[in-house]
Design an enzyme around this catalytic site. Structure first.
Site, PDB file in Angstrom:
ATOM      1  N   THR A 125       0.821  -1.211   0.000  1.00 37.69           N
ATOM      2  CA  THR A 125       0.000   0.000   0.000  1.00 37.69           C
ATOM      3  C   THR A 125       0.858   1.265   0.000  1.00 37.69           C
ATOM      4  OG1 THR A 125      -1.697  -1.181   1.251  1.00 37.69           O
ATOM      5  CG2 THR A 125      -1.832   1.210   1.232  1.00 37.69           C
ATOM      6  N   GLY A 130      -4.265   1.850  -2.813  1.00 38.36           N
ATOM      7  CA  GLY A 130      -4.803   0.944  -1.810  1.00 38.36           C
ATOM      8  C   GLY A 130      -5.400  -0.282  -2.465  1.00 38.36           C
ATOM      9  N   ARG A 266     -25.548  -9.432  35.335  1.00 38.75           N
ATOM     10  CA  ARG A 266     -25.846  -8.026  35.610  1.00 38.75           C
ATOM     11  C   ARG A 266     -27.329  -7.869  35.922  1.00 38.75           C
ATOM     12  NH1 ARG A 266     -24.623  -2.995  37.433  1.00 38.75           N
ATOM     13  NH2 ARG A 266     -25.379  -1.320  36.036  1.00 38.75           N
ATOM     14  N   GLN A 334     -23.542  -2.303  23.486  1.00 39.20           N
ATOM     15  CA  GLN A 334     -24.857  -1.864  23.940  1.00 39.20           C
ATOM     16  C   GLN A 334     -25.328  -2.697  25.128  1.00 39.20           C
ATOM     17  OE1 GLN A 334     -25.941   0.777  22.472  1.00 39.20           O
ATOM     18  NE2 GLN A 334     -27.882   1.041  23.565  1.00 39.20           N
ATOM     19  N   HIS A 336     -23.450  -4.138  27.307  1.00 36.44           N
ATOM     20  CA  HIS A 336     -22.619  -3.826  28.473  1.00 36.44           C
ATOM     21  C   HIS A 336     -22.834  -2.417  29.000  1.00 36.44           C
ATOM     22  CE1 HIS A 336     -20.455  -7.477  27.302  1.00 36.44           C
ATOM     23  NE2 HIS A 336     -19.922  -7.450  28.502  1.00 36.44           N
ATOM     24  N   GLY A 338     -22.373   1.324  30.003  1.00 44.96           N
ATOM     25  CA  GLY A 338     -21.202   2.140  30.288  1.00 44.96           C
ATOM     26  C   GLY A 338     -19.928   1.332  30.444  1.00 44.96           C
ATOM     27  N   GLU A 361      -6.691  -6.384   2.661  1.00 49.61           N
ATOM     28  CA  GLU A 361      -6.889  -7.489   1.717  1.00 49.61           C
ATOM     29  C   GLU A 361      -8.113  -7.275   0.830  1.00 49.61           C
ATOM     30  OE1 GLU A 361      -4.422  -9.209   1.587  1.00 49.61           O
ATOM     31  OE2 GLU A 361      -3.552  -9.253   3.583  1.00 49.61           O
TER      32      GLU A 361
END
Length: 382
Positions: A125, A130, A266, A334, A336, A338, A361
């Site tokens: 690259t 690229g 949780r 989301q 978990h 915070g 790749e």
């Protein structure tokens, strides 16, 4: 998905997992904070086939098939995507030297890579090149018994750490009029410029910009034939895409496993958050994406093992698995809440690193066009 592995493959997988839990997992946070990498790990992982795994046994390898190799990369992706990336980069150099190197090059460069005493990177690259590998502008001008290199290479993984680089350059000599060739450039001898780059993803992989200004290397550092590099690069792309897909599957599974455990333990409003309907939807969607990515990736590896061209299978696997892994990581964050933002917890790292798989790749867009060309027989690339 219960992949149909042989008893030998299952034993190897279980041994690798124990090694990862014991040797890799405890050091990740420290190295992520320092943006460093424990290269001694690669030497310790050689016994499992992580260095030269695809090489024939008579050449110092392990003779692994693509499914077994993919399973190994899935495990590294599960624990640490930076580890999977450096395994991939190192083996890319190993495979190129084995396929195209002279006896002297194999002794000087391949053998130390297999022994984990030298480090390598691959320079394709450039700042303006690229996805279109044929657009490389770096020059290699033949002058007597030497080649003189001029140009820049960008976003080179392990470039900051490598003892030598395998670089692709447009070659000009009496027998080559601008075609692409590969060259081995030793850092200590050639003294090319290295500028480390900070990135959002894969922070421990030593990404760098390499600069070559009238860098002279001996003729014997030509890797393969003059003008043959473009064809040789294309040959390895299918396997490289499966490698990335397999690592993405591992990362997706890690994010899913962490989320399932968190949803079970949780508590909010007096009960586990996993009992809430929308959390369950996240978990189910994550599972579907992970299972589908694994199925597509192992399907592509199986196609390669059967000797098929497998362009469609490999492009679809890379496209879907990398996008699915980041979608899974996003849903995991989301779930978990915070806690997912914390750099002390894996979700933040997995979220960042899975985003990185959609570009190398061949980008997601390029994979779409490759698959479309193979399915329709009509190319949108030209």
């Amino acid at each position: 998905m219960a992949v149909d592995l042989s008893p030998e493959q299952e034993l190897l997988r279980d041994n690798v997992r124990r090694f990862m839990e014991r040797e890799v997992a405890p050091v990740i946070n420290r190295h992520e904070a320092a943006k460093s990498f424990p290269f001694e790990l690669l030497g310790a992982m050689r016994e499992f086939g992580y260095l030269g795994g695809r090489l024939p046994e008579e050449d110092g390898g392990f003779g692994l098939d693509y499914v077994t190799w993919g399973m190994l990369l899935e495990q590294t992706g599960y624990y640490w995507m930076s580890l999977r990336t450096l395994v991939n980069i190192t083996n890319g150099a190993i495979n190129r030297l084995h396929a195209f190197g002279t006896a002297e090059q194999k002794e000087r460069f391949l053998k130390p890579l297999l022994e984990n005493t030298r480090r390598a990177c691959f320079g394709l690259t450039e700042p303006d090149t690229g996805s279109n590998a044929a657009g490389v502008q770096m020059r290699a001008d033949r002058r007597g018994d030497s080649y003189v290199l001029n140009g820049r290479k960008m976003w080179i993984t392990n470039g900051a750490n490598a003892d030598f680089a395998i670089v692709i350059a447009r070659t000009f000599s009496e027998t080559c009029d601008g075609q692409l060739s590969a060259f081995i450039v030793e850092r200590e001898v050639a003294n090319y410029d290295v500028r480390p780059l900070d990135t959002m993803v894969l922070r421990c992989t030593g990404t760098a910009e390499l600069g070559f200004s009238d860098v002279s290397i001996p003729r014997e550092n030509l890797l393969g034939e003059e003008g043959g590099a473009f064809r040789n690069v294309l040959k390895g792309l299918n396997a490289a895409r499966v490698n990335i897909a397999m690592g993405a599957v591992g990362a997706a599974q890690a994010a899913l496993d962490l989320s399932v455990e968190y949803a079970r333990t949780r508590k909010q409003f007096g009960k586990p958050i996993g009992s809430f309907q929308l959390i369950q939807k996240h978990i189910v969607d994550m599972t579907i994406r992970t299972e589908a990515a694994r199925a597509l990736s192992y399907n592509a590896a199986t196609a390669l093992d059967r000797g098929r061209d497998a362009r469609t299978e490999c492009s679809i696997a890379k496209l879907y698995a990398t996008e699915a892994a980041h979608e899974v990581a996003n849903m995991a964050l989301q779930v978990h809440g915070g806690l997912g933002y914390s750099t002390d917890y894996p979700i933040e790292r997995i979220f960042r690193d899975t985003r990185g798989g959609m570009i190398p790749e061949g980008t997601t867009e390029i994979q779409t066009l490759i698959a479309g060309r193979e399915i329709l027989g009509l190319s949108a690339l030209t």
